[in-house]
Design a protein around this motif. Structure first.
Motif, PDB file in Angstrom:
ATOM      1  N   MET A   1     -16.113  35.099  29.712  1.00 24.81           N
ATOM      2  CA  MET A   1     -16.650  34.256  30.763  1.00 24.81           C
ATOM      3  C   MET A   1     -17.272  32.981  30.185  1.00 24.81           C
ATOM      4  SD  MET A   1     -17.432  34.136  34.045  1.00 24.81           S
ATOM      5  CE  MET A   1     -18.551  33.302  35.075  1.00 24.81           C
ATOM      6  N   VAL A   2     -18.116  33.130  29.218  1.00 28.39           N
ATOM      7  CA  VAL A   2     -18.766  31.975  28.596  1.00 28.39           C
ATOM      8  C   VAL A   2     -17.730  31.132  27.854  1.00 28.39           C
ATOM      9  CG1 VAL A   2     -20.458  31.270  26.877  1.00 28.39           C
ATOM     10  CG2 VAL A   2     -20.979  33.139  28.431  1.00 28.39           C
ATOM     11  N   ASN A   3     -16.766  31.789  27.239  1.00 29.57           N
ATOM     12  CA  ASN A   3     -15.714  31.076  26.512  1.00 29.57           C
ATOM     13  C   ASN A   3     -14.907  30.173  27.444  1.00 29.57           C
ATOM     14  OD1 ASN A   3     -14.990  30.692  23.916  1.00 29.57           O
ATOM     15  ND2 ASN A   3     -13.622  32.455  23.781  1.00 29.57           N
ATOM     16  N   GLN A   4     -14.606  30.657  28.661  1.00 31.36           N
ATOM     17  CA  GLN A   4     -13.864  29.853  29.629  1.00 31.36           C
ATOM     18  C   GLN A   4     -14.683  28.642  30.073  1.00 31.36           C
ATOM     19  OE1 GLN A   4     -13.013  32.695  32.665  1.00 31.36           O
ATOM     20  NE2 GLN A   4     -11.127  33.415  31.684  1.00 31.36           N
ATOM     21  N   TYR A   5     -15.974  28.853  30.246  1.00 34.43           N
ATOM     22  CA  TYR A   5     -16.850  27.748  30.636  1.00 34.43           C
ATOM     23  C   TYR A   5     -16.872  26.673  29.564  1.00 34.43           C
ATOM     24  CZ  TYR A   5     -21.039  25.103  31.695  1.00 34.43           C
ATOM     25  OH  TYR A   5     -21.914  24.089  31.939  1.00 34.43           O
ATOM     26  N   ILE A   6     -16.945  27.086  28.317  1.00 34.15           N
ATOM     27  CA  ILE A   6     -16.976  26.123  27.205  1.00 34.15           C
ATOM     28  C   ILE A   6     -15.670  25.347  27.141  1.00 34.15           C
ATOM     29  CG2 ILE A   6     -17.042  25.921  24.689  1.00 34.15           C
ATOM     30  CD1 ILE A   6     -19.106  28.215  24.719  1.00 34.15           C
ATOM     31  N   LYS A   7     -14.535  26.040  27.338  1.00 33.18           N
ATOM     32  CA  LYS A   7     -13.239  25.352  27.325  1.00 33.18           C
ATOM     33  C   LYS A   7     -13.147  24.339  28.461  1.00 33.18           C
ATOM     34  CE  LYS A   7     -10.296  28.749  25.088  1.00 33.18           C
ATOM     35  NZ  LYS A   7      -9.133  29.635  25.240  1.00 33.18           N
ATOM     36  N   ALA A   8     -13.587  24.734  29.652  1.00 37.11           N
ATOM     37  CA  ALA A   8     -13.545  23.822  30.799  1.00 37.11           C
ATOM     38  C   ALA A   8     -14.480  22.643  30.566  1.00 37.11           C
ATOM     39  CB  ALA A   8     -13.919  24.560  32.082  1.00 37.11           C
ATOM     40  N   TYR A   9     -15.653  22.900  30.004  1.00 34.97           N
ATOM     41  CA  TYR A   9     -16.613  21.835  29.725  1.00 34.97           C
ATOM     42  C   TYR A   9     -16.020  20.825  28.746  1.00 34.97           C
ATOM     43  CZ  TYR A   9     -20.730  19.479  27.897  1.00 34.97           C
ATOM     44  OH  TYR A   9     -21.615  18.534  27.491  1.00 34.97           O
TER      45      TYR A   9
ATOM     46  N   ARG B   1     -15.266  16.929  29.910  1.00 32.61           N
ATOM     47  CA  ARG B   1     -16.425  16.149  29.470  1.00 32.61           C
ATOM     48  C   ARG B   1     -16.101  14.664  29.317  1.00 32.61           C
ATOM     49  NH1 ARG B   1     -18.677  18.091  23.969  1.00 32.61           N
ATOM     50  NH2 ARG B   1     -16.497  17.723  23.529  1.00 32.61           N
ATOM     51  N   THR B   2     -15.051  14.334  28.616  1.00 30.59           N
ATOM     52  CA  THR B   2     -14.723  12.932  28.351  1.00 30.59           C
ATOM     53  C   THR B   2     -14.362  12.162  29.617  1.00 30.59           C
ATOM     54  OG1 THR B   2     -14.040  13.488  26.117  1.00 30.59           O
ATOM     55  CG2 THR B   2     -13.258  11.394  26.991  1.00 30.59           C
ATOM     56  N   PRO B   3     -13.467  12.689  30.474  1.00 27.20           N
ATOM     57  CA  PRO B   3     -13.165  11.925  31.695  1.00 27.20           C
ATOM     58  C   PRO B   3     -14.379  11.738  32.612  1.00 27.20           C
ATOM     59  CG  PRO B   3     -11.533  13.648  31.374  1.00 27.20           C
ATOM     60  CD  PRO B   3     -12.594  13.848  30.355  1.00 27.20           C
TER      61      PRO B   3
ATOM     62  N   THR C   1     -18.485   3.926  33.621  1.00 24.44           N
ATOM     63  CA  THR C   1     -17.922   2.813  34.375  1.00 24.44           C
ATOM     64  C   THR C   1     -18.734   2.540  35.634  1.00 24.44           C
ATOM     65  OG1 THR C   1     -15.722   3.363  33.555  1.00 24.44           O
ATOM     66  CG2 THR C   1     -15.835   1.953  35.493  1.00 24.44           C
ATOM     67  N   THR C   2     -19.142   3.603  36.313  1.00 25.68           N
ATOM     68  CA  THR C   2     -19.968   3.442  37.511  1.00 25.68           C
ATOM     69  C   THR C   2     -21.291   2.774  37.174  1.00 25.68           C
ATOM     70  OG1 THR C   2     -18.960   5.421  38.454  1.00 25.68           O
ATOM     71  CG2 THR C   2     -21.028   4.682  39.425  1.00 25.68           C
ATOM     72  N   MET C   3     -21.891   3.175  36.075  1.00 25.56           N
ATOM     73  CA  MET C   3     -23.160   2.575  35.674  1.00 25.56           C
ATOM     74  C   MET C   3     -22.992   1.099  35.312  1.00 25.56           C
ATOM     75  SD  MET C   3     -25.134   5.559  33.651  1.00 25.56           S
ATOM     76  CE  MET C   3     -26.601   4.569  33.529  1.00 25.56           C
ATOM     77  N   LEU C   4     -21.892   0.753  34.654  1.00 25.67           N
ATOM     78  CA  LEU C   4     -21.650  -0.652  34.310  1.00 25.67           C
ATOM     79  C   LEU C   4     -21.449  -1.503  35.559  1.00 25.67           C
ATOM     80  CD1 LEU C   4     -19.370  -0.335  31.176  1.00 25.67           C
ATOM     81  CD2 LEU C   4     -21.619  -1.386  31.285  1.00 25.67           C
ATOM     82  N   VAL C   5     -20.709  -0.974  36.525  1.00 23.55           N
ATOM     83  CA  VAL C   5     -20.475  -1.715  37.762  1.00 23.55           C
ATOM     84  C   VAL C   5     -21.788  -1.901  38.515  1.00 23.55           C
ATOM     85  CG1 VAL C   5     -19.378  -1.581  40.034  1.00 23.55           C
ATOM     86  CG2 VAL C   5     -18.055  -1.092  37.982  1.00 23.55           C
ATOM     87  N   CYS C   6     -22.549  -0.830  38.634  1.00 18.69           N
ATOM     88  CA  CYS C   6     -23.843  -0.931  39.327  1.00 18.69           C
ATOM     89  C   CYS C   6     -24.779  -1.885  38.596  1.00 18.69           C
ATOM     90  CB  CYS C   6     -24.474   0.448  39.463  1.00 18.69           C
ATOM     91  SG  CYS C   6     -23.604   1.508  40.631  1.00 18.69           S
ATOM     92  N   SER C   7     -24.738  -1.875  37.299  1.00 15.95           N
ATOM     93  CA  SER C   7     -25.562  -2.793  36.517  1.00 15.95           C
ATOM     94  C   SER C   7     -25.166  -4.243  36.786  1.00 15.95           C
ATOM     95  CB  SER C   7     -25.420  -2.478  35.031  1.00 15.95           C
ATOM     96  OG  SER C   7     -26.042  -3.455  34.259  1.00 15.95           O
ATOM     97  N   ALA C   8     -23.856  -4.500  36.872  1.00 13.10           N
ATOM     98  CA  ALA C   8     -23.402  -5.859  37.165  1.00 13.10           C
ATOM     99  C   ALA C   8     -23.872  -6.301  38.542  1.00 13.10           C
ATOM    100  CB  ALA C   8     -21.878  -5.929  37.088  1.00 13.10           C
ATOM    101  N   VAL C   9     -23.827  -5.371  39.498  1.00 14.81           N
ATOM    102  CA  VAL C   9     -24.234  -5.723  40.857  1.00 14.81           C
ATOM    103  C   VAL C   9     -25.735  -5.956  40.925  1.00 14.81           C
ATOM    104  CG1 VAL C   9     -24.410  -4.829  43.218  1.00 14.81           C
ATOM    105  CG2 VAL C   9     -22.275  -4.595  41.955  1.00 14.81           C
ATOM    106  N   TRP C  10     -26.511  -5.051  40.376  1.00 19.59           N
ATOM    107  CA  TRP C  10     -27.965  -5.112  40.535  1.00 19.59           C
ATOM    108  C   TRP C  10     -28.630  -6.114  39.587  1.00 19.59           C
ATOM    109  CZ3 TRP C  10     -27.736   0.834  40.428  1.00 19.59           C
ATOM    110  CH2 TRP C  10     -27.384   1.288  41.697  1.00 19.59           C
ATOM    111  N   THR C  11     -28.135  -6.219  38.357  1.00 13.67           N
ATOM    112  CA  THR C  11     -28.777  -7.092  37.386  1.00 13.67           C
ATOM    113  C   THR C  11     -28.339  -8.539  37.538  1.00 13.67           C
ATOM    114  OG1 THR C  11     -28.875  -5.257  35.829  1.00 13.67           O
ATOM    115  CG2 THR C  11     -29.191  -7.458  34.931  1.00 13.67           C
ATOM    116  N   PHE C  12     -27.040  -8.750  37.716  1.00 15.90           N
ATOM    117  CA  PHE C  12     -26.506 -10.111  37.740  1.00 15.90           C
ATOM    118  C   PHE C  12     -26.137 -10.580  39.141  1.00 15.90           C
ATOM    119  CE2 PHE C  12     -25.390  -8.232  33.586  1.00 15.90           C
ATOM    120  CZ  PHE C  12     -26.191  -9.032  32.796  1.00 15.90           C
TER     121      PHE C  12
END
Length: 71
Positions: free
Chosen positions: A1-9, A13-15, A22-33
Protein backbone atom coordinates in the motif's frame (compact mmCIF):
# COMPACT_ATOMS: atom_id res chain seq x y z
CA UNK A 1 0.00 0.00 0.00
CA UNK A 2 2.69 2.49 0.97
CA UNK A 3 4.82 1.39 -1.98
CA UNK A 4 1.99 2.22 -4.42
CA UNK A 5 1.58 5.64 -2.84
CA UNK A 6 5.28 6.37 -3.22
CA UNK A 7 5.22 5.30 -6.88
CA UNK A 8 2.18 7.49 -7.59
CA UNK A 9 3.77 10.41 -5.73
CA UNK A 10 6.98 10.14 -7.74
CA UNK A 11 5.06 9.85 -11.00
CA UNK A 12 2.92 12.96 -10.55
CA UNK A 13 5.27 15.14 -8.52
CA UNK A 14 7.03 16.86 -11.43
CA UNK A 15 3.94 17.69 -13.53
CA UNK A 16 2.04 18.99 -10.50
CA UNK A 17 4.97 21.15 -9.41
CA UNK A 18 5.34 22.49 -12.97
CA UNK A 19 1.68 23.53 -13.09
CA UNK A 20 1.89 25.13 -9.64
CA UNK A 21 5.06 27.03 -10.56
CA UNK A 22 3.50 28.30 -13.78
CA UNK A 23 0.37 29.39 -11.93
CA UNK A 24 2.46 31.24 -9.38
CA UNK A 25 4.45 33.01 -12.10
CA UNK A 26 1.29 34.10 -13.90
CA UNK A 27 -0.30 35.34 -10.69
CA UNK A 28 2.90 37.15 -9.82
CA UNK A 29 2.88 38.90 -13.20
CA UNK A 30 -0.72 39.95 -12.69
CA UNK A 31 -0.42 41.12 -9.09
CA UNK A 32 3.11 42.53 -9.05
CA UNK A 33 3.37 44.12 -12.49
CA UNK A 34 -0.35 44.83 -13.04
CA UNK A 35 -0.56 42.78 -16.22
CA UNK A 36 -4.26 42.45 -17.11
CA UNK A 37 -5.80 38.97 -16.92
CA UNK A 38 -7.12 39.46 -20.45
CA UNK A 39 -3.57 39.79 -21.82
CA UNK A 40 -2.51 36.64 -19.97
CA UNK A 41 -5.50 34.76 -21.42
CA UNK A 42 -4.65 35.97 -24.94
CA UNK A 43 -1.06 34.80 -24.59
CA UNK A 44 -2.24 31.44 -23.27
CA UNK A 45 -4.62 31.03 -26.20
CA UNK A 46 -1.87 31.99 -28.63
CA UNK A 47 0.46 29.41 -27.09
CA UNK A 48 -2.18 26.68 -27.23
CA UNK A 49 -2.86 27.38 -30.90
CA UNK A 50 0.87 27.53 -31.64
CA UNK A 51 1.56 24.18 -30.01
CA UNK A 52 -1.49 22.70 -31.76
CA UNK A 53 -0.24 23.96 -35.11
CA UNK A 54 3.21 22.47 -34.52
CA UNK A 55 1.58 19.17 -33.50
CA UNK A 56 -0.49 19.15 -36.71
CA UNK A 57 2.62 19.81 -38.80
CA UNK A 58 4.44 16.96 -37.04
CA UNK A 59 1.50 14.61 -37.61
CA UNK A 60 1.41 15.54 -41.30
CA UNK A 61 5.14 14.90 -41.58
CA UNK A 62 4.82 11.49 -39.93
CA UNK A 63 1.91 10.62 -42.23
CA UNK A 64 3.91 11.67 -45.30
CA UNK A 65 6.97 9.67 -44.24
CA UNK A 66 4.83 6.58 -43.64
CA UNK A 67 3.23 6.98 -47.08
CA UNK A 68 6.61 7.36 -48.75
CA UNK A 69 8.01 4.28 -47.03
CA UNK A 70 4.89 2.30 -47.86
CA UNK A 71 4.02 1.29 -44.29
Amino acid sequence: MVNQYIKAYKRYRTPVLAVLATTMLVCSAVWTFDVPWRDIAEYLLLCVFGVGFIALLAAALVFAVHKIRGN
